[in-house]
Scaffold this active site. Structure first.
Site, mmCIF file in Angstrom:
data_model
loop_
_atom_site.group_PDB
_atom_site.id
_atom_site.type_symbol
_atom_site.label_atom_id
_atom_site.label_comp_id
_atom_site.label_asym_id
_atom_site.label_seq_id
_atom_site.Cartn_x
_atom_site.Cartn_y
_atom_site.Cartn_z
ATOM 1 N N SER A 213 -47.976 -2.164 -1.185
ATOM 2 C CA SER A 213 -49.112 -2.984 -1.589
ATOM 3 C C SER A 213 -49.261 -4.193 -0.660
ATOM 4 O O SER A 213 -49.431 -4.030 0.533
ATOM 5 C CB SER A 213 -48.966 -3.396 -3.050
ATOM 6 O OG SER A 213 -50.190 -3.812 -3.604
ATOM 7 N N ASP A 239 -49.235 2.892 -0.869
ATOM 8 C CA ASP A 239 -50.318 2.761 -1.842
ATOM 9 C C ASP A 239 -51.159 1.497 -1.704
ATOM 10 O O ASP A 239 -51.402 0.789 -2.682
ATOM 11 C CB ASP A 239 -49.775 2.867 -3.272
ATOM 12 C CG ASP A 239 -50.844 3.452 -4.205
ATOM 13 O OD1 ASP A 239 -51.447 4.470 -3.830
ATOM 14 O OD2 ASP A 239 -51.088 2.902 -5.285
ATOM 15 N N HIS A 370 -48.957 3.319 -9.166
ATOM 16 C CA HIS A 370 -49.051 2.415 -8.025
ATOM 17 C C HIS A 370 -47.685 2.105 -7.419
ATOM 18 O O HIS A 370 -47.551 1.997 -6.202
ATOM 19 C CB HIS A 370 -49.739 1.122 -8.470
ATOM 20 C CG HIS A 370 -49.871 0.096 -7.391
ATOM 21 N ND1 HIS A 370 -50.471 0.368 -6.181
ATOM 22 C CD2 HIS A 370 -49.482 -1.205 -7.329
ATOM 23 C CE1 HIS A 370 -50.441 -0.736 -5.423
ATOM 24 N NE2 HIS A 370 -49.852 -1.681 -6.098
#
Length: 430
Positions: A213, A239, A370
């Site tokens: 992220s 992700d 996620h």
């Protein structure tokens, strides 16, 4: 994009695993949770439901209820925390004075041995270095000599920031929360170089940068700037994609308003992450969640003294800064490139074109939420190790130099040798 390009992109993406199904609505969740509890419930890393994100960088599609509550599951059992020492061999505190601040960068480390690589992992916003703990263990099961350095960014985990003049802890002082991308990228380079000094390495081992992220944006920025030189073999982004990240930021505030602000105990905080499916692997939640929370000394609510360590709401002015230009930098930086996603619809136009041109490796784990490295640590570790092996320069067998071939030819000719096809000279049989 031309019709031909669009058609080609669709044919490539059609071969990828199917995207995860939409999340259940609240009534369906409660019914499912009750059914699981009745059947004994289970909790593993193979769920295919979408999960909430602490960073808001998942699929922006409105049909997926981006920040809705996840599926219920039984989490009453096994919510006790696990120790970081079960996953790393040591921790380091790397001190630095910069501007008027005194920073103690905290990292978890298992050094590499022999000529094995060092995986540098950077967590996402609101998370910590222990987000990669279980994945790090799995990497070393596959590649026992590999090292892993997992850092706590500023205002995350056990890293502290104080004013030199005040000597106060960052939680009680007026120190500005500086989580700009350029600051975090600079910190990453400092941590790697300072770890090299602390460990007494003459040269850095080969490096594989891995970021989840926000951490993905950080490692890409560091790779693009090239301050770690040719030791960076490759970098992996988990992700996060510029286009979907920018769209999902609109939902970030809503998510922060709906998640709990306080917990009665540490175990209840772990429990919430498992039950809400924010983290789908209970083992990973038990080791990583304790580093996300802290117990207030004088809580405003004595019945719920545990609060979030990182104030994500305060970082709102920086959200756009984190991801602008990410796709372009990802494609242009030197080194092998891996994009590991939890869904095929996270690709934006620039990355789709880059994928068609073969500029990077794309992997999709639709069974993960996620937090890919926490939800699917075994699969993530295998992908990362395979990615390293594909970019390992020491494994390359280079053709002989022309000068060496000519010298060898001259020696063979002088010894009465004969030339074989391809310019390789052989000595005659005795």
């Amino acid at each position: 994009m031309s019709d031909l390009q669009k058609s080609f992109a669709k044919s490539r993406l059609a071969r990828l695993p199917p995207e995860p199904p939409p999340i259940f609505d609240e009534a369906q969740e409660d019914a499912l949770a009750g059914h699981q509890r009745h059947d004994g419930g289970h909790d593993d890393d193979s769920s295919s439901a979408s999960s909430a994100s602490s960073t808001g960088t998942v699929v922006p599609s409105p049909s997926k209820h981006l920040f809705a509550r996840g599926r219920g599951s039984s989490s009453k059992q096994g919510a006790a925390s696990l120790n970081w020492a079960d996953y790393f061999s040591q921790e380091l505190s790397l001190e630095e004075d910069v501007d008027d601040l005194h920073i103690v960068h905290h990292v978890y480390l298992t050094p590499p041995s022999k000529s094995a690589p060092l995986f540098i992992t950077h967590h996402g916003a609101g998370s910590s270095g222990l987000s990669f703990a279980v994945c790090a263990e799995e990497i070393r099961k596959i590649l026992p000599d590999a090292g892993v350095l997992s850092l706590d960014a500023r205002w995350h985990g056990s890293t502290t920031v104080t004013r030199n003049s005040e000597g106060q802890d960052s939680a009680s002082s007026d120190v500005e929360v500086d989580l700009r991308l350029e600051t975090l990228s600079r910190d990453l380079v400092f941590i790697v170089r300072e770890t090299q000094k602390r460990m007494g390495w003459e040269t850095l081992p080969d490096l594989v940068l891995v970021g989840h992220s926000l951490g993905g944006a950080v490692v890409v920025d560091a790779a693009k700037k090239g301050e770690l030189g040719t030791k960076v073999l490759a970098y992996a982004v988990l992700d996060v994609v510029e286009g979907s990240a920018m769209d999902a930021l609109q939902s970030m505030e809503k998510y922060l308003m709906t998640r709990p602000t306080r917990f009665p105990s540490l175990s209840s905080g772990i429990e919430w992450h498992i039950r809400s499916r924010t983290i789908r692997n209970s083992t990973s939640a038990r080791v990583s969640v304790p580093s996300l929370l802290l117990e207030e000394e004088d809580p405003s609510d004595a019945s719920r003294p545990w609060v979030w360590r990182t104030n994500l709401a305060a970082t709102k002015p920086l959200w756009e800064n984190w991801f602008v230009g990410l796709s372009k930098k990802f494609l242009e930086a030197k080194g092998g490139k891996l994009l590991l996603l939890a869904g095929t619809d996270r690709l934006d136009k620039e990355l789709m074109i880059g994928q068609m041109q073969g500029k990077y490796q794309l992997q999709v784990l639709p069974d993960a939420g996620h937090f890919i490295q926490e939800d699917q640590p075994v699969k993530t570790a295998q992908i990362l190790v395979d990615f390293y092996k594909r970019n390992d320069r020491s494994a390359l067998v280079l053709p002989p130099k022309v000068g060496d071939m000519l010298a060898s030819a001259a020696m063979s000719k002088g010894a009465g040798g004969t030339a074989a096809p391809g310019g390789v000279f052989k000595r005659p049989f005795p």
